[in-house]
Enzyme design. Structure first.
Site, short mmCIF file in Angstrom:
data_model
loop_
_atom_site.label_atom_id
_atom_site.label_comp_id
_atom_site.label_asym_id
_atom_site.label_seq_id
_atom_site.Cartn_x
_atom_site.Cartn_y
_atom_site.Cartn_z
N LYS A 1 0.83 -1.21 0.00
CA LYS A 1 0.00 0.00 0.00
C LYS A 1 0.86 1.26 0.00
O LYS A 1 0.60 2.20 -0.74
CB LYS A 1 -0.95 0.01 1.20
CG LYS A 1 -1.86 1.23 1.24
CD LYS A 1 -2.70 1.30 2.51
CE LYS A 1 -3.90 0.41 2.43
NZ LYS A 1 -4.87 0.67 3.52
N GLU B 1 10.46 -5.57 3.22
CA GLU B 1 10.59 -6.90 2.63
C GLU B 1 10.15 -6.89 1.17
O GLU B 1 10.82 -7.45 0.30
CB GLU B 1 9.74 -7.91 3.41
CG GLU B 1 10.16 -8.09 4.86
CD GLU B 1 9.37 -7.22 5.82
OE1 GLU B 1 9.29 -7.59 7.00
OE2 GLU B 1 8.82 -6.18 5.37
N GLY C 1 -4.93 -4.14 5.43
CA GLY C 1 -4.16 -5.11 4.66
C GLY C 1 -4.73 -6.51 4.72
O GLY C 1 -4.84 -7.20 3.70
N ARG C 2 -5.13 -6.97 5.91
CA ARG C 2 -5.62 -8.35 6.04
C ARG C 2 -7.05 -8.50 5.55
O ARG C 2 -7.60 -9.61 5.58
CB ARG C 2 -5.49 -8.81 7.49
CG ARG C 2 -6.18 -7.94 8.52
CD ARG C 2 -5.73 -8.32 9.93
NE ARG C 2 -6.29 -7.45 10.96
CZ ARG C 2 -5.78 -6.27 11.30
NH1 ARG C 2 -4.71 -5.80 10.67
NH2 ARG C 2 -6.33 -5.55 12.27
N GLU D 1 -4.03 -10.85 14.40
CA GLU D 1 -3.65 -9.45 14.23
C GLU D 1 -4.81 -8.53 14.56
O GLU D 1 -4.62 -7.41 15.02
CB GLU D 1 -3.15 -9.20 12.79
CG GLU D 1 -2.42 -7.88 12.62
CD GLU D 1 -1.68 -7.78 11.30
OE1 GLU D 1 -0.47 -8.10 11.25
OE2 GLU D 1 -2.31 -7.39 10.29
N HIS E 1 -2.29 -37.26 11.08
CA HIS E 1 -1.03 -37.98 11.23
C HIS E 1 0.05 -37.06 11.78
O HIS E 1 1.25 -37.36 11.65
CB HIS E 1 -0.61 -38.58 9.88
CG HIS E 1 -1.58 -39.59 9.37
ND1 HIS E 1 -1.44 -40.95 9.60
CD2 HIS E 1 -2.74 -39.45 8.67
CE1 HIS E 1 -2.47 -41.60 9.05
NE2 HIS E 1 -3.27 -40.71 8.48
N LYS F 1 9.49 -3.76 13.80
CA LYS F 1 9.96 -3.10 12.57
C LYS F 1 10.97 -2.00 12.89
O LYS F 1 12.00 -1.86 12.23
CB LYS F 1 8.77 -2.50 11.82
CG LYS F 1 7.83 -3.49 11.17
CD LYS F 1 6.73 -2.75 10.43
CE LYS F 1 5.75 -3.68 9.77
NZ LYS F 1 4.67 -2.95 9.06
#
Length: 526
Positions: A188, A194, A246-247, A332, A363, A491
């Site tokens: 954004k 990153e 964002g999420r 979050e 399993h 951050k």
């Protein structure tokens, strides 16, 4: 009312869920069908008194009023002074939505048309691979969606790079033809460290292969100038407003990779699924409202019964990334310790969310779920129909396993039943010892969401269902589900440590542990 919930938990402490089914109507009473889905929460300790308290808690928290305020465009994200309107991104035919007096829908629909035009251009061209570079909400949503809708892929292959670890982008690009690969840079702000590090590496890769970067990059960002400085022209930049977190962003430009993979029509079906869930959430009574019921079950298990985690267990291999997606969405959003008014949260905050698809998880970690000392409420998801017509027996076996797990969690196995299992193999004290290892305590709660088939519209319904569940839980807890200050400190410290680990600055002002780690790293990274 929190005390009432705890009192209910004490009241039912010694009661078996299985015994509640002596009432033949329990399954129907504690389940709801809507939008082609059945949500069954009858395999829990919830009874009429518990449900009355939960509904009263929702009403006292003014869930309905807060819901209406969200859809109206009010600034319910109070710590950041923003509206919360990811629902507008899927409002295909629902009329105007205003923010500060301006209708946002013309821009939303215009951006969607622009996305579709570009997606169809790419799908019709010679691009074979599309690499989405993002992190967090700019990665988890589209990754999950592209995997989930694999039967509908008829476009280029889509890949996803998120981790700043160079292995991520190196491994991804190794299988791509630079002449036929394009990149989507999803950030954004167009400053996410990153994402921008990986984007610059993608640029360098093209240059190293002697391929022009012209027309090879698209930006999903509100920073048009920043994208331009990177070399991406404005017509290939798709922005979204600050009222889209964002999420919660896969419904708009962040979903471009999905649209490229499945096409514009299928992507719009995904949006319509989300819109259908929005309308259900707005219109249905609380006791028949899927997001509300899912939230109330979560509140009962976490804040009522004190179960600190929940396992999301899709018996649908293409939903393999759903648990990770919901992990961010829920943890979050509701992983907060401060109430909306700034006071300390009076109750336990949101749960730890984790999981894997069935039958793989059986399993792996189901041992702990069935016989461990911690109770983990389980949320099963399964489709009535698979996509592989020639492999129906696989799907029948999958569904049988799903239903069997929820039954086993509830029923368990008594010591007498365990003794009968090993009788004839062992005797005396050894029989007793062996039998005890085969006891399942049972009485472990689960819910099941079953739907017709995992198609784009159904996926939209499922994602919107969980989004609204998070909203309802947040309102009841009295927190802001739409900020995420908890990610900021790390951050900031990482930025400060950058020059230290590169050897350009001293670690003298750091604690002893950090100094030791830096020293080891520098010695072995020379």
């Amino acid at each position: 009312m929190w005390i009432d919930l705890k009192n209910h938990a004490t009241r039912i402490a010694d009661r078996r869920i299985e015994d509640l089914f002596a009432n033949d109507s329990r399954a129907q009473t504690y389940s709801t069908t809507a939008l082609g889905m059945l949500f069954d929460y009858s395999k829990t300790q919830i009874d009429a008194e518990v449900m009355d308290t939960l509904i009263a808690l929702a009403k006292a928290s003014e869930v309905e009023a807060r819901r209406d305020a969200m859809f109206r465009g009010d600034k319910i994200n109070e710590t950041e002074g923003r509206a919360v309107l990811h629902t507008a991104l899927r409002n295909l035919d629902g009329g105007a939505i205003e923010v500060e007096g301006a209708d946002v829908m013309p821009e939303v629909l215009g951006t969607l048309d622009r996305m579709e035009a570009l997606a169809e251009e790419i799908r019709a061209g010679d691009i074979t691979d599309v690499v989405n570079i993002g992190i967090g909400g700019s990665d988890l949503g589209p990754v999950m969606g592209v995997l989930a809708l694999a039967p509908y892929h008829d476009g280029p292959r889509c890949h996803f790079v998120s981790n700043v670890d160079g292995a991520d982008i190196a491994d991804t690009l190794r299988g791509c033809d630079p002449e036929k690969t394009m990149f989507i840079v999803a950030s954004k702000t167009f400053t996410t460290i990153e994402t921008m590090t990986n984007a610059r590496t993608a640029k360098a890769w093209l240059a190293d292969k002697g391929v022009s970067e012209e027309g090879r990059f698209v930006a999903l960002s509100s920073n048009v100038d920043g994208a331009g400085a990177f070399g991406i022209p404005a017509e290939r930049v798709f922005g979204f407003e600050d009222w889209v977190g964002g999420r919660y962003s896969m419904w708009g430009p962040i979903g471009l990779s999905m649209m490229i993979a499945i096409g514009g029509a299928a992507f719009r079906a995904f949006l319509r699924g989300g819109q259908a869930m929005d309308r259900h959430f707005q219109a249905a009574e609380l006791h028949e409202n899927l997001p509300v019921l899912l939230a109330l079950v979560g509140i009962w298990h976490n804040q009522g019964m004190g179960y600190a985690s929940r396992a999301v267990l899709p018996y649908d291999n293409r939903l393999m990334r759903l648990p990770a997606y919901l992990q961010q969405l829920e943890m979050e959003s509701n992983g907060k310790g401060v109430a909306m008014d700034g006071s300390d949260l009076a109750v336990q905050s949101g749960p730890i969310v984790w999981g894997e698809p069935g039958t793989n998880g059986q399993h792996a970690f189901y041992q702990l779920i069935h016989q461990g000392t911690a109770v983990v409420p389980c949320e099963f998801l399964v489709a009535a129909q698979g996509h592989e017509e020639d492999l129906k027996h696989h799907h029948q076996l999958l569904v049988a396993n799903c239903f069997a797990q929820s039954e086993a969690l509830m029923r368990g196995r008594t010591l007498d039943e365990a003794r009968a299992k090993v009788a004839g193999k062992f005797e005396g004290d050894e029989l007793e010892r062996q039998a005890r290892h085969r006891v399942f305590p049972g009485n472990r709660p689960s819910t099941t969401l079953i739907y017709d088939q995992l198609d784009p519209e159904t996926l939209g319904k499922i994602i919107a269902l969980y989004e609204h569940r998070v909203f309802v839980e947040g309102v009841i807890l009295g927190i802001n589900s739409y900020d995420q200050w908890g990610v900021e400190l790390g951050k900031e410290l990482a930025t400060a440590l950058g020059p230290v680990v590169s050897g350009d600055a001293s670690a003298a002002d750091k604690d002893g542990s950090t100094q030791q780690l830096v020293s080891f790293f520098l010695r072995h990274n020379a």
